[in-house]
Enzyme design. Structure first.
Site, PDB file in Angstrom:
ATOM      1  N   GLY A  47       0.717  -1.220  -0.050  1.00 54.02           N
ATOM      2  CA  GLY A  47      -0.007   0.102  -0.021  1.00 54.02           C
ATOM      3  C   GLY A  47       0.825   1.192  -0.003  1.00 54.02           C
ATOM      4  O   GLY A  47       0.702   2.220   0.876  1.00 54.02           O
ATOM      5  N   ALA A  48       1.748   1.327  -1.016  1.00 58.31           N
ATOM      6  CA  ALA A  48       2.839   2.313  -0.905  1.00 58.31           C
ATOM      7  C   ALA A  48       2.592   3.398  -1.771  1.00 58.31           C
ATOM      8  O   ALA A  48       3.459   4.316  -1.962  1.00 58.31           O
ATOM      9  CB  ALA A  48       4.080   1.968  -1.241  1.00 58.31           C
ATOM     10  N   ASN A  49       1.325   3.376  -2.639  1.00 62.66           N
ATOM     11  CA  ASN A  49       0.952   4.570  -3.460  1.00 62.66           C
ATOM     12  C   ASN A  49       0.321   5.562  -2.987  1.00 62.66           C
ATOM     13  O   ASN A  49       0.093   6.643  -3.563  1.00 62.66           O
ATOM     14  CB  ASN A  49       0.138   3.978  -4.655  1.00 62.66           C
ATOM     15  N   THR A  50       0.157   5.833  -1.504  1.00 58.99           N
ATOM     16  CA  THR A  50      -0.539   6.943  -1.159  1.00 58.99           C
ATOM     17  C   THR A  50      -0.361   6.754   0.542  1.00 58.99           C
ATOM     18  O   THR A  50       0.248   5.732   1.227  1.00 58.99           O
ATOM     19  CB  THR A  50      -1.875   6.870  -1.335  1.00 58.99           C
ATOM     20  N   GLY A  51      -0.793   8.126   1.474  1.00 57.92           N
ATOM     21  CA  GLY A  51      -0.735   7.930   2.756  1.00 57.92           C
ATOM     22  C   GLY A  51       0.670   7.819   3.441  1.00 57.92           C
ATOM     23  O   GLY A  51       1.690   7.936   3.168  1.00 57.92           O
ATOM     24  N   ILE A  52       0.374   6.861   4.430  1.00 63.85           N
ATOM     25  CA  ILE A  52       1.467   6.592   5.348  1.00 63.85           C
ATOM     26  C   ILE A  52       2.534   5.685   4.620  1.00 63.85           C
ATOM     27  O   ILE A  52       3.908   5.659   4.627  1.00 63.85           O
ATOM     28  CB  ILE A  52       1.067   5.813   6.625  1.00 63.85           C
ATOM     29  N   GLY A  53       1.985   4.601   3.951  1.00 64.83           N
ATOM     30  CA  GLY A  53       3.006   3.591   2.950  1.00 64.83           C
ATOM     31  C   GLY A  53       3.826   4.657   2.163  1.00 64.83           C
ATOM     32  O   GLY A  53       5.130   4.146   2.095  1.00 64.83           O
ATOM     33  N   SER A 176      -3.353  -0.612  14.862  1.00 68.19           N
ATOM     34  CA  SER A 176      -3.859   0.798  15.285  1.00 68.19           C
ATOM     35  C   SER A 176      -4.196   0.689  16.662  1.00 68.19           C
ATOM     36  O   SER A 176      -4.383  -0.333  17.074  1.00 68.19           O
ATOM     37  CB  SER A 176      -5.161   0.997  14.611  1.00 68.19           C
ATOM     38  N   TYR A 201     -13.062  -3.612  11.348  1.00 68.30           N
ATOM     39  CA  TYR A 201     -11.762  -2.710  11.236  1.00 68.30           C
ATOM     40  C   TYR A 201     -10.720  -2.892  12.652  1.00 68.30           C
ATOM     41  O   TYR A 201      -9.849  -3.352  12.551  1.00 68.30           O
ATOM     42  CB  TYR A 201     -11.676  -1.177  11.114  1.00 68.30           C
TER      43      TYR A 201
HETATM   44  N1  LIG Z   1      -4.832   7.079   8.930  1.00 64.98           N
HETATM   45  C1  LIG Z   1      -4.796   6.789  10.298  1.00 64.98           C
HETATM   46  O1  LIG Z   1      -5.381   7.766  11.166  1.00 64.98           O
HETATM   47  C2  LIG Z   1      -4.309   5.561  10.852  1.00 64.98           C
HETATM   48  C3  LIG Z   1      -4.519   5.298  12.191  1.00 64.98           C
HETATM   49  C4  LIG Z   1      -4.221   3.953  12.725  1.00 64.98           C
HETATM   50  C5  LIG Z   1      -3.759   3.005  11.785  1.00 64.98           C
HETATM   51  N2  LIG Z   1      -3.477   3.221  10.432  1.00 64.98           N
HETATM   52  C6  LIG Z   1      -3.121   2.309   9.625  1.00 64.98           C
HETATM   53  O2  LIG Z   1      -2.034   2.637   8.534  1.00 64.98           O
HETATM   54  C7  LIG Z   1      -2.095   1.910   7.406  1.00 64.98           C
HETATM   55  C8  LIG Z   1      -1.927   2.781   6.333  1.00 64.98           C
HETATM   56  O3  LIG Z   1      -3.153   3.463   6.006  1.00 64.98           O
HETATM   57  P1  LIG Z   1      -3.309   5.126   5.633  1.00 64.98           P
HETATM   58  O4  LIG Z   1      -3.879   5.959   6.677  1.00 64.98           O
HETATM   59  O5  LIG Z   1      -1.937   5.457   4.843  1.00 64.98           O
HETATM   60  O6  LIG Z   1      -4.526   4.851   4.561  1.00 64.98           O
HETATM   61  P2  LIG Z   1      -4.671   5.171   2.965  1.00 64.98           P
HETATM   62  O7  LIG Z   1      -4.043   6.386   2.636  1.00 64.98           O
HETATM   63  O8  LIG Z   1      -5.974   4.542   2.549  1.00 64.98           O
HETATM   64  O9  LIG Z   1      -3.429   3.799   2.317  1.00 64.98           O
HETATM   65  C9  LIG Z   1      -4.056   2.622   2.256  1.00 64.98           C
HETATM   66  C10 LIG Z   1      -3.179   1.882   1.486  1.00 64.98           C
HETATM   67  O10 LIG Z   1      -3.425   0.509   1.414  1.00 64.98           O
HETATM   68  C11 LIG Z   1      -3.668   0.096  -0.113  1.00 64.98           C
HETATM   69  N3  LIG Z   1      -4.718  -0.951  -0.054  1.00 64.98           N
HETATM   70  C12 LIG Z   1      -6.165  -0.909   0.211  1.00 64.98           C
HETATM   71  N4  LIG Z   1      -6.619  -2.144   0.099  1.00 64.98           N
HETATM   72  C13 LIG Z   1      -5.778  -2.859  -0.872  1.00 64.98           C
HETATM   73  C14 LIG Z   1      -5.544  -4.291  -1.275  1.00 64.98           C
HETATM   74  N5  LIG Z   1      -6.596  -4.961  -1.373  1.00 64.98           N
HETATM   75  N6  LIG Z   1      -4.352  -4.441  -1.641  1.00 64.98           N
HETATM   76  C15 LIG Z   1      -3.308  -3.872  -1.898  1.00 64.98           C
HETATM   77  N7  LIG Z   1      -3.221  -2.836  -1.199  1.00 64.98           N
HETATM   78  C16 LIG Z   1      -4.370  -2.295  -0.753  1.00 64.98           C
HETATM   79  C17 LIG Z   1      -4.409   1.526  -0.581  1.00 64.98           C
HETATM   80  O11 LIG Z   1      -4.180   1.244  -2.107  1.00 64.98           O
HETATM   81  P3  LIG Z   1      -5.207   2.067  -2.957  1.00 64.98           P
HETATM   82  O12 LIG Z   1      -4.781   3.459  -3.169  1.00 64.98           O
HETATM   83  O13 LIG Z   1      -5.148   1.437  -4.424  1.00 64.98           O
HETATM   84  O14 LIG Z   1      -6.773   1.885  -2.482  1.00 64.98           O
HETATM   85  C18 LIG Z   1      -3.424   2.342   0.034  1.00 64.98           C
HETATM   86  O15 LIG Z   1      -2.198   2.467  -0.688  1.00 64.98           O
HETATM   87  C19 LIG Z   1      -3.200   1.002   7.606  1.00 64.98           C
HETATM   88  O16 LIG Z   1      -2.921  -0.394   7.702  1.00 64.98           O
HETATM   89  C20 LIG Z   1      -4.236   1.553   8.537  1.00 64.98           C
HETATM   90  O17 LIG Z   1      -4.881   0.455   9.289  1.00 64.98           O
HETATM   91  C21 LIG Z   1      -4.143   4.697   9.792  1.00 64.98           C
END
Ligand SMILES: NC(=O)c1ccc[n+]([C@@H]2O[C@H](COP(=O)([O-])OP(=O)(O)OC[C@H]3O[C@@H](n4cnc5c(N)ncnc54)[C@H](OP(=O)(O)O)[C@@H]3O)[C@@H](O)[C@H]2O)c1
Ligand SMILES: *[C@@H]1O[C@H](CO)[C@@H](O)[C@H](O)[C@H]1NC(C)=O
Ligand SMILES: *[C@@H]1O[C@H](CO)[C@@H](O)[C@H](O)[C@H]1NC(C)=O
Length: 317
Positions: A47-53, A176, A201
């Protein structure tokens, strides 16, 4: 008088806008200060195309690692790879297709990766979905459990030999704080008897922690260590399935972490020297964090491990 009040009110957003970076710095202490460089090291970030990744991948690339962006949308991934290459000057940023909602895709990713790479030093299980309406993966798993837990479980299993051969190596799984509300309902793991998108979740994030603990136990002495992470509350696309959460994130966007700040604890666990003795622990703001009683329960961790093997057709040992 009213004019002055009105003016102040109008100036408030401007003030917030200017103060936000300072406020964020004050609120969030977790910064990875390690100076470790990573030339010759190989990392995979899901999931490295956006956000934290994306930010985690960027930080690893900045330190000279060869970084694989494992994304379900290769086009989005390629754009990000270009961006990271330009920003870091590191050309070794590669995109590979990985859809965690399909075990065929996971197996294909692993097969190709193992064929082309000699090493794997850092695996970051980062991808995740939150609060999606009831839906199932290609293999019939409930989406949260399927992508967040089972998908990463299978991926890690398939890459484990390579991690062992490359030791010292690490597996970081992004969980989380929401795990506190999670429970592993073994009789309803796929949400067929009852389903609540928010709780689903939380359950999957609890599974991330239990998985990490059991993995660490099983890997003792192998040179491979495992860590789970709470990244903080981070402004990302994670809230895409809930308009209420989207609105809340927008409202508080000044005071929640940027994705770059959110990547710090993953990075900390991936590269900090001497962290090996804390294998199996959960981290937040770059230090060890408290987990729920459920998340510390070895019996549940073992059973979840066995059930996951069973669901994925992995031979149990
Ligand atoms: N944001 C917060 O406040 C928060 C808090 C606690 C924990 N987290 C955890 O942090 C991690 C990263 O989340 P984020 O906040 O950066 O969210 P995000 O911006 O939504 O990024 C999520 C990433 O996961 C990918 N993904 C989703 N479904 C997938 C699948 N079936 N196969 C492969 N990749 C998939 C998405 O790809 P697409 O772009 O193609 O959908 C995107 O690259 C998650 O595990 C989340 O539970 C986040
Ligand atoms: C889902 O669970 C949360 C937390 O327990 C609760 O607040 C919410 O009302 C539940 N949603 C539904 C649709 O039952
Ligand atoms: C762990 O969970 C099991 C099953 O829910 C329970 O019976 C047991 O008492 C728990 N153990 C601890 C140490 O909390």
């Amino acid at each position: 008088m009213i004019g002055v009040l009105l003016l102040l009110l109008l100036l408030l957003p401007l003030f917030l806008y200017i103060a936000a970076p300072q406020v964020r710095k004050m609120l969030f202490s977790g910064v990875c200060t390690s100076t470790v460089q990573l030339p010759g090291k190989v990392a995979v970030v899901t999931g490295a195309n956006t956000g934290i990744g994306k930010e985690t991948a960027k930080e690893l690339a900045q330190r000279g690692a060869r970084v694989y962006l494992a994304c379900r949308d290769v086009q989005k991934g390629e754009l990000v790879a270009k961006e990271i290459q330009i920003m870091t000057g590191n050309q070794q940023v590669l995109v590979r297709k990985l859809d965690l909602a399909d075990t065929k895709s996971i197996r294909a990713f692993a097969k190709d990766f193992l064929a082309e790479e000699k090493h794997l030093h850092i695996l970051i299980n980062n991808a995740g979905v939150m609060m999606c309406p009831y839906s199932k993966t290609a293999d019939g798993f409930e989406m949260h459990m399927g992508v967040n837990h089972l998908g990463h479980f299978l991926l890690t299993h398939l890459l484990l030999e390579k991690l062992k051969e490359s030791a010292p190596s690490r597996v970081v799984t992004v969980s989380s704080l929401a795990h506190h509300l999670g429970r592993i309902h073994f009789h309803n793991l796929q949400g067929e008897k009852f389903y609540n998108a928010s709780l689903a979740y939380c359950h999957s994030k609890l599974a991330n922690i239990l998985f990490t603990q059991e993995l660490a136990r099983r890997l003792k002495g192998s040179g491979v260590t495992a860590y789970s992470v709470h990244p903080g509350t981070v402004n990302s696309e994670l809230v895409r399935h809930s308009s209420f959460m989207k609105w809340m994130w927008w409202l508080f966007s000044f005071f929640i972490k940027t994705p770059q700040q959110g990547a710090q604890t993953s990075l900390y666990c991936a590269i900090t020297e001497g962290l090996e003795i804390l294998s199996g622990h959960h981290f937040s703001d770059c230090s060890v964090a408290w987990v729920s009683a459920q998340a510390r329960n070895e019996t549940i961790a073992r059973r979840l491990w066995d059930v996951s093997c069973d669901l994925l057709g992995i031979p149990m040992d």
